[in-house]
Design an enzyme around this catalytic site. Structure first.
Site, short mmCIF file in Angstrom:
data_model
loop_
_atom_site.label_atom_id
_atom_site.label_comp_id
_atom_site.label_asym_id
_atom_site.label_seq_id
_atom_site.Cartn_x
_atom_site.Cartn_y
_atom_site.Cartn_z
N ASP A 210 26.50 -30.50 -44.35
CA ASP A 210 26.80 -31.17 -45.61
C ASP A 210 26.41 -30.32 -46.82
OD1 ASP A 210 24.09 -31.50 -44.82
OD2 ASP A 210 23.84 -33.05 -46.35
N GLU A 211 27.01 -30.67 -47.94
CA GLU A 211 26.61 -30.23 -49.28
C GLU A 211 26.56 -28.71 -49.45
OE1 GLU A 211 24.19 -34.10 -50.88
OE2 GLU A 211 23.00 -32.53 -49.92
#
EC number: 3.2.1.52
Length: 642
Positions: free
Chosen positions: A438-439
């Site tokens: 993620d991210e």
């Protein structure tokens, strides 16, 4: 008190706010050549600071190039943050210290007292969830599929014994015996004449169970080890919180007949141990409660930018360096303990012990090793392996780090991923390993000649395809070890992982729906309905964060996963289950840990286990009333509903 810091909102707009910071010198000594260090959760616009110069790594901020601070005087500056307005006290500055510029090793930091942020807003009354004055006679959570109340009681006391059990029930019996010892301070007897009977019945669906409590016997039937555990959790909930007869410590259980099975096969909780380290005893206590409320998965978030928590034999630096942060450590302080060394990690033996403890309670542990983002602790621990000095890409992660992404162009990255994942696979028996994904921010890998060459060699057009490139390698490593890869929804970015990857949808319902429609198996974990780090009400003094909104108990309970997808739609077969999560940026002690989890965890348990048609908010509140007696007895610091 010698120094006091006041923090105030002075201008609010939808996309930016301006703040005033005042530092009061309450001593009779002036400060010359000094700097102020503090935590703040969002990024300060460096061009907006009226006095001084700001630098930030994550939440750790240094304000320097400051004028003398006169005795009994004060320093004042203003700055802007280009984010939504603060409306919780936890958004403020909670820790700070001063150093003199000639104290470069921060040997003698001067402690600063921080006051509650002035939010410049009207006060809001505490949010309450009124419960019935009288709870249910049988207050089981989650709600069983079928329950029949019979006439009579079973007396549970020190003479109660387990009939010699089948091997399949051993974990459940280990757990029941541990709870028995808490009640009676002695070992639970097991004998051929016991009156608690565990029987294998292969006609019962896996993970389901049957429980019959009669006057003289308790009968438990299941076809699996987890089925026996779930029956045991129901039995434990039926035990009163206080003995009915004080003299002989007898507990009167109601006579019931229960036939039960879970609605979702996956019922999980994720705990972030990277941002703050949670000791083994805290985790075991949580596992007890997860088992009590029929969760079957503990997702252990073990690595992040702020800490590496798992022992890896091949790379001792990961725990020698990566598990610790502080003003004089390689990893700077974050979130709390600003002026001291802080951290910790789990040895492999401790992890094996936790795995065995969870297994007795029917809980599988899924480890998470976050890649390619959230890797700052690993990169700073192994710079020779994981840093590329020729990569000049400029980026900032959402948590305000400019250096937390693995490079797909370094051979060391692949060596690191393979080595770590193989050790993790050897340690954890679960068939899954979570790799985060993620991210990863925009801008990463764009000013790296090696990354650009890798893109050209593979005909990639979008830098996010490099993330897919790395994740495909990780998936191959895991497949070779007989494991199935899991990842957050961004694992699908770059379009390189197979449909065998399990996706956790966290940003919203729509992201989960998209993954389901694309043929991925999905665990639903939308922040707006499942993130226990979100504040539980609307008043400023509520603990927590609110980037995804506020999350009250009724909002949790009324979550219906992918409700827009018709029940008859074949895509629903891809919904494996539900997971809740506790991210730990602000969770640094047992009291707050419990306050954020309970009682919302009980609402999630019913979403996971009970059929939607059996869920009823008013009925749940009546049963919750009875469960709070148990939480009181267990000494759990839950958020009171009223």
């Amino acid at each position: 008190m010698t120094y006091r810091l006041d923090f105030t909102v002075i201008e609010k707009a939808e996309s930016h706010c301006r703040y005033a910071l005042s530092l009061h010198n309450l001593t009779d000594q002036a400060l010359h050549g000094w700097s102020l260090y503090f935590f703040i959760s969002r990024c300060i616009d460096p061009t907006s600071v009226s006095v001084g110069t700001i630098s930030q790594i994550g939440s750790y901020s240094q304000l320097s190039q400051l004028p003398p601070l006169m005795a009994n005087g004060h320093f004042y500056t203003e700055f802007t943050m280009k984010t939504m307005p603060f409306n919780l006290h936890d958004d403020g500055i909670n820790e700070a210290f001063i150093t003199l510029d000639n104290d470069s090793d921060l040997i003698q930091p001067l402690k600063v007292h921080t006051t509650t942020i002035n939010l410049d807003q009207d006060s809001i009354e505490r949010y309450c969830t009124p419960l019935p004055s009288i709870g249910c006679d049988i207050a089981l959570i989650p709600q069983p599929n079928h329950l029949t109340r019979l006439q009579g009681e079973f007396v549970f006391n020190q003479f109660t014994a387990i009939e010699t059990p089948p091997t399949l029930a051993q974990g459940a019996i280990n757990w029941l015996s541990a709870e028995y010892k808490k009640h009676f301070n002695e070992v639970m007897p097991i004998s051929p004449q016991g009156n608690i009977h565990y029987h294998v019945n292969n006609d019962i669906i896996e993970h389901g169970y049957q429980l019959l409590i009669e006057t003289d016997n308790i009968w438990i039937h299941a076809s699996s080890a987890t089925g026996f555990v779930h029956a045991t959790s129901t039995l434990l909930q039926l035990l009163p919180t206080r003995p009915s007869h004080v003299v002989d410590a007898a507990y009167c259980l109601p006579m019931v007949e229960i036939n039960d099975q879970p609605h979702y096969s996956y019922r999980g909780m994720m705990l972030d141990c990277g941002r703050h380290f949670h000791p083994v005893d805290r985790i075991k206590h949580l596992l007890d409660q997860l088992a009590r409320y029929k969760f079957n998965t503990f997702h252990w978030h073990l690595t992040d930018d702020e800490g590496w928590r798992i022992e890896i034999d091949a790379y001792p630096q990961l725990t020698e360096i990566g598990a610790w942060r502080g003003p004089n450590e390689i990893i700077a302080p974050q979130f709390s303990h600003i002026d001291q060394r802080y951290g910790g990690f789990y040895t492999k033996q401790e992890i094996r012990d936790v795995i065995a403890y969870a297994s007795d309670r029917g809980i599988s542990i899924i480890p998470e090793i976050d890649i390619p983002g959230h890797c700052r602790a690993a990169i700073l621990s192994l710079p020779e392996l994981l840093q590329d000095p020729t990569d000049h890409s400029v980026y900032r992660s959402i948590q305000n780090y400019p250096d937390n992404i693995l490079s797909p162009a370094l051979a060391g990255t692949y060596t690191f991923i393979q080595t770590v994942l193989e050790e993790v696979c050897e340690l954890f028996p679960a068939p899954f390993v979570h790799i985060g994904a993620d991210e990863v921010p925009k801008g990463v890998w764009t000013d790296s000649a090696a990354c650009q060459q890798l893109m050209a060699d593979n005909n990639y057009r979008d830098p996010m395809e490099l993330q897919g490139h790395l994740l495909r390698f990780a998936e191959q490593v895991l497949q070779a070890q007989g494991k199935r890869m899991m990842g957050w929804e961004e694992a699908t970015h770059g379009n390189k992982v197979s449909k065998n990857t399990v996706i956790y949808s966290w940003t919203n319902e729509e992201a989960g729906l998209e993954c389901v429609k694309n043929g991925f198996d999905v665990v639903m974990q939308p922040a707006q309905a499942t993130y226990l780090d979100l504040a539980q009400g609307y008043s400023a003094d509520e603990a927590g964060v609110d980037w995804a909104g506020k999350l009250t108990l009724d909002n949790v309970y009324n979550y219906h996963p992918l409700s827009t997808l018709p029940e008859q739609n074949s895509a629903r077969q891809h919904i494996l289950g539900i997971q809740t999560a506790l991210w730990s940026e602000l969770i640094n002690n047992q009291s707050r840990f419990e306050y954020m989890i309970y009682p919302r965890l009980l609402a999630v348990s019913e979403i996971c286990w009970s059929k939607p048609q059996h869920r009823n908010w008013d009925d749940f509140k009546a049963r919750l009333k009875g469960q709070l007696n148990y939480l009181d007895k267990a000494g759990i610091n839950y958020r009171h509903c009223e």
